[in-house]
Design an enzyme around this catalytic site. Sequence first.
Site, PDB file in Angstrom:
ATOM      1  N   GLY A 126       0.689  -1.123   0.127  1.00 40.12           N
ATOM      2  CA  GLY A 126       0.065  -0.055  -0.029  1.00 40.12           C
ATOM      3  C   GLY A 126       0.870   1.345  -0.025  1.00 40.12           C
ATOM      4  O   GLY A 126       0.579   2.245   0.615  1.00 40.12           O
ATOM      5  N   GLY A 130      -1.092   7.880   0.751  1.00 40.39           N
ATOM      6  CA  GLY A 130      -1.130   8.031   2.052  1.00 40.39           C
ATOM      7  C   GLY A 130       0.157   7.975   3.093  1.00 40.39           C
ATOM      8  O   GLY A 130       1.341   8.287   2.527  1.00 40.39           O
ATOM      9  N   TYR A 287     -12.881  -3.842  11.139  1.00 42.93           N
ATOM     10  CA  TYR A 287     -11.559  -2.936  11.199  1.00 42.93           C
ATOM     11  C   TYR A 287     -10.742  -3.422  12.801  1.00 42.93           C
ATOM     12  O   TYR A 287      -9.825  -3.823  12.617  1.00 42.93           O
ATOM     13  CB  TYR A 287     -11.712  -1.613  11.023  1.00 42.93           C
ATOM     14  CG  TYR A 287     -10.621  -0.994  10.893  1.00 42.93           C
ATOM     15  CD1 TYR A 287      -9.741  -0.641   9.784  1.00 42.93           C
ATOM     16  CD2 TYR A 287     -10.130  -0.106  12.234  1.00 42.93           C
ATOM     17  CE1 TYR A 287      -8.445   0.132   9.658  1.00 42.93           C
ATOM     18  CE2 TYR A 287      -8.917   0.586  11.870  1.00 42.93           C
ATOM     19  CZ  TYR A 287      -8.253   0.601  10.800  1.00 42.93           C
ATOM     20  OH  TYR A 287      -7.136   1.390  10.852  1.00 42.93           O
TER      21      TYR A 287
END
Length: 413
Positions: A126, A130, A287
């Site tokens: 990822g 971000g 989550y």
Amino acid sequence: MNYLEESDSEDELPPGWEERVTLDGNVYYANHYKQATQWIHPRSGRKKIVSGDLPADWEKQISDDGKIIYINHTNNITTYTDPRLAFASEYMETSQPTRQRFDGSSTAMSVLHGQDLRGKYALITGANSGIGFETARSLALHGCTVILACRDIKKAKDAIKKIKNENNTTICEILECDLSSLNSVKNAADNFKYRFKTLDILILNAGVFYPPYTLTVDGYELTYQVNYLSQFYLTLLLDHPLRNSDKPRIVIVSSESHRFSSITSVDDLQQFKLSPTASNYWPMSAYNNSKHMNLLFCHELSRRWQHITVLCCHPGNLVYSNIARYSWLLKLLFLIVKPFTKSLQQAASTSVYCATAQELEGNSGLYFNNCHQCDPSNYALDNLLSTKLWTISQEMILNIMKKDKYTNELDFN
């Protein structure tokens, strides 16, 4: 334990403090403001001891009021300060890191200041946006060869272009890896091992937050698979490149939200709870559970792979990034609190600290927040939970990979 901020010299005492020595040579520190004493240095968190004979012409005596005094007969000086203090030896009673060099305001670039990471290889999931992008950028700008493991190749190329615009000598590579597919993870690991022989740093950064109920191509709930299961699998597949490194590190990005996980016993570790059905799905719970599993994974991996330093960390609360892309309400919330939360550079600091700080070498299985070790929930340290999760995770991966006609062997250790 938190210590005072550093001055230009970490050995310099703050105002109102005095350094003293006992009869047996142990150094202690007196705080005249609070009328208190302590054994550890108020800035460095270390202890000191003096040894050996006094310098020539010095004599130690006990005054009438019972205090230790030192007399220099040559210069007719009387003082309470042991002249050997300038040569005192520092020591710590534990091998665990206790001094906090950085905090929540530190950036990844400040953590890496002065470090030369040339010759090191880091793989980051990822990493195209971000916190993951700032992690990759910071490592690359300090000489590390960074492999961006991403699903979207175009975004990965754009990310590398941004990094190279700052320094064209940086070395960044792309590894296509879709964490919603176990077969893609397997192919990514094979591709990495074909292209690279060594992996020094593995940062499991990728994650999704609050998506609508979605099943992956493997039939598992998206949050569970992307945030935990696929990265668990990727780690196992990269065992050999990690072993080829002199001092390998694995950093698993978790969250303080792990403390609200509903997984508190072995009975909770059933497939329907790890990968819930639509009727049992609540995004926040999914989550929280996935981040709790990341910590259990860290705990178990550190016990099984003692040749590797494995650390887990929390990057920050409500850090503004595209992680909130699944909900316009969350986007609005993250935007409102943005001035009061960490920047992306600050959020990347703890991952980078765990990946590179020399004082953490060999201190495996620890959890960090704001570049400082802290205690996770008690459930995150449960040996029965972590062992059971490991077993179930392997079984769930095997069930999928056995169906893949292109997979002839499974790289479990």
